[in-house]
Design a protein around this motif. Structure first.
Motif, short mmCIF file in Angstrom:
data_model
loop_
_atom_site.label_atom_id
_atom_site.label_comp_id
_atom_site.label_asym_id
_atom_site.label_seq_id
_atom_site.Cartn_x
_atom_site.Cartn_y
_atom_site.Cartn_z
N SER A 1 -0.28 3.96 18.04
CA SER A 1 -1.53 3.20 17.95
C SER A 1 -2.71 3.99 18.53
O SER A 1 -3.83 3.90 18.03
CB SER A 1 -1.42 1.84 18.63
OG SER A 1 -0.50 1.83 19.64
N GLY B 1 4.54 -0.63 9.10
CA GLY B 1 5.39 -0.72 10.28
C GLY B 1 4.80 -0.16 11.54
O GLY B 1 5.53 0.27 12.44
N SER C 1 -2.50 -7.50 19.36
CA SER C 1 -2.07 -7.79 17.99
C SER C 1 -2.58 -6.69 17.05
O SER C 1 -3.50 -5.93 17.39
CB SER C 1 -2.63 -9.13 17.54
OG SER C 1 -4.00 -9.01 17.27
N ILE C 2 -1.94 -6.63 15.88
CA ILE C 2 -2.33 -5.62 14.89
C ILE C 2 -3.79 -5.80 14.47
O ILE C 2 -4.51 -4.83 14.28
CB ILE C 2 -1.41 -5.72 13.65
CG1 ILE C 2 0.01 -5.27 14.02
CG2 ILE C 2 -1.94 -4.91 12.49
CD1 ILE C 2 0.22 -3.79 14.06
N VAL D 1 3.78 -0.78 14.79
CA VAL D 1 3.84 -1.81 15.83
C VAL D 1 3.48 -1.13 17.15
O VAL D 1 4.05 -0.10 17.49
CB VAL D 1 5.26 -2.41 15.91
CG1 VAL D 1 5.31 -3.48 16.98
CG2 VAL D 1 5.67 -2.95 14.55
N GLU E 1 0.58 -3.37 9.17
CA GLU E 1 1.85 -4.13 9.26
C GLU E 1 2.82 -3.68 8.19
O GLU E 1 4.01 -3.51 8.44
CB GLU E 1 1.57 -5.62 9.13
CG GLU E 1 1.30 -6.26 10.48
CD GLU E 1 0.94 -7.73 10.36
OE1 GLU E 1 0.97 -8.40 11.38
OE2 GLU E 1 0.59 -8.18 9.26
#
Lengths: 189, 225
Positions: free
Chosen positions: B113, B183, A2-3, B185, B180
């Motif tokens: 990420s 964006g 999850s973020i 993800v 978030e």
């Protein structure tokens, strides 16, 4: 992932690297460089803990490259912290400190071969001096190297576990509940 | 040097220590240490002399520790290897901006990420260190004494570390919300705005360094013992 857990990793890694300022203020022979790894594991499980350990080592290596070979120790620490969290060993200092002492032994067993083969046991001044004491006591070179690592890791990991336990108990329950492992680690679920 | 692609800089900084540990001591270590120190004096690693001096000052304590623990021959062999590693990374830090590395990683197809993890940690460390220093000052103003016996120092450490860690953890939600909103993800590939230029020559050079390191290892294991 999850973020929120993704956002936790750099924060936890930065905690490990920023705590040196607090350690310097009290002038204790501690590193606390695995605090973020143990905390992230106790909050969010082994995957996040291992990622935190790897990022901590990578970023720390940019300041001092001798940290990079010890990335293995960070991974072992994360796995150990996961077992400790599953067993609820963060529920109080009476369980956390012995668990930290156990980690100190495991961490020194893991770091000794790296320190011996790669750096000739000369990683930090404290470890080098403790290794010299071990040699003066008649230990073999590898034994003296283990002695040096043990002296520096044993107390450090106990203090780190105690600190993480304090943090987990000081977290508001609503905040702790946002992380998948936090309540189980302190024995609250 | 600064114009080189970040992966080329990483390949050079990684190959030198790898060769220092693979080639026979002390000549292998001496050659790589000289090369690493020469890099700290290249125009890309500006300002040049401070980079050279930083490498020297960072490597010096290891020689003292090694002399304390080993004979002269072992000290020279291990010391040259550690010196190579230190000088290579000090040079790398002077020549490579983290933002360029992140752009290069994203351009090469790494997940956004992964790039975020490194960039966010690099930017968070100085902020948290500054906050830690402020907490130390604030707690001292409130009468906290970081001196005395071990138990008293440990209590002081708790009083200094707890506010730092808790305040950092409270930021996690804010950071997650910001990610978030932008964006980010996990698993989604992004397009970098200004990817560092790469060239066929540099790609060949990087693979050449990998080949040289592998060849040195094979030679050392099979022929040199």
């Amino acid at each position: 992932m999850s973020i929120r857990l993704l956002a936790l990793i750099p924060v936890a890694a930065a905690i490990s690297l920023a705590l040196s300022a607090a350690v310097e203020a009290v002038a204790l022979p501690l590193f606390l460089d695995t605090t973020g790894t143990i905390l992230a594991t106790a909050l969010a499980g082994p995957g996040v803990g291992i990622a935190t350990g790897v990022v901590t080592s990578a970023v720390n290596s940019l300041r001092n490259p001798t940290f990079w070979p010890f990335v293995v120790v960070q991974i072992i620490v994360a796995l150990y912290a996961w077992i400790a969290a599953r067993a609820g060993l963060f529920r109080g200092l009476r369980t956390a400190v012995p668990a930290g002492l156990g980690l100190g032994v495991i961490a020194s067993i893991t770091s000794t071969p790296i320190s011996y083969v790669v750096f000739g046991c000369s990683t930090t001044s404290g470890i080098a001096l403790a290794t010299a004491v071990g040699k003066a006591l008649g230990l073999s070179p590898l034994g003296a190297c283990f002695f040096g690592s043990f002296v520096s890791d044993f107390g450090d990991k106990a203090v780190t576990f105690a600190l993480v336990t304090s943090v987990l108990h000081a977290l508001p329950r609503r905040t702790a509940a946002r992380f998948p492992w936090a309540l189980r680690a302190i024995g609250a679920s | 040097m600064r114009r080189l692609h970040p992966f080329t800089l990483l390949a050079i900084a990684g190959a030198l220590p790898a060769l220092a540990w693979t080639l026979p001591a002390p000549w292998g270590g001496l050659a790589t240490a000289v090369l690493a120190f020469a890099l700290t004096l290249t125009p890309g690693a500006s300002p040049r002399l401070p980079v050279f001096r930083t490498a020297l000052v960072t490597a010096a304590p290891f020689w003292v520790f090694l002399l304390l623990l080993h004979d002269v021959a072992s000290t020279v062999a291990i010391g040259l290897r550690i010196t190579t590693m230190v000088a290579s990374f000090v040079w790398l830090m002077a020549a490579l901006a983290p933002s360029r590395l992140v752009e290069a990683m994203v351009a090469a197809g790494w997940g956004a990420s992964v790039a975020y993890l490194f960039a966010a940690t690099l930017s968070a460390v100085p902020l948290l260190r500054a906050r830690a220093r402020r907490i130390v000052d604030a707690q001292r103003c409130r009468g906290l004494s970081p001196r005395g016996g071990v138990a008293s120092r440990l209590r002081a450490l708790r009083a200094l570390a707890l506010p730092l860690v808790l305040s950092a953890l409270h930021e996690v939600d804010e950071r997650a919300l910001a990610l978030e909103t932008r964006g980010l993800v996990p698993g989604v590939r992004r397009t970098p705005l200004a990817p560092p230029p790469d060239s066929a020559l540099q790609r060949i050079g990087r693979w050449g360094l990998v080949t040289v390191c592998a060849a040195a290892l094979v030679w050392r294991v099979t022929w040199s013992g």
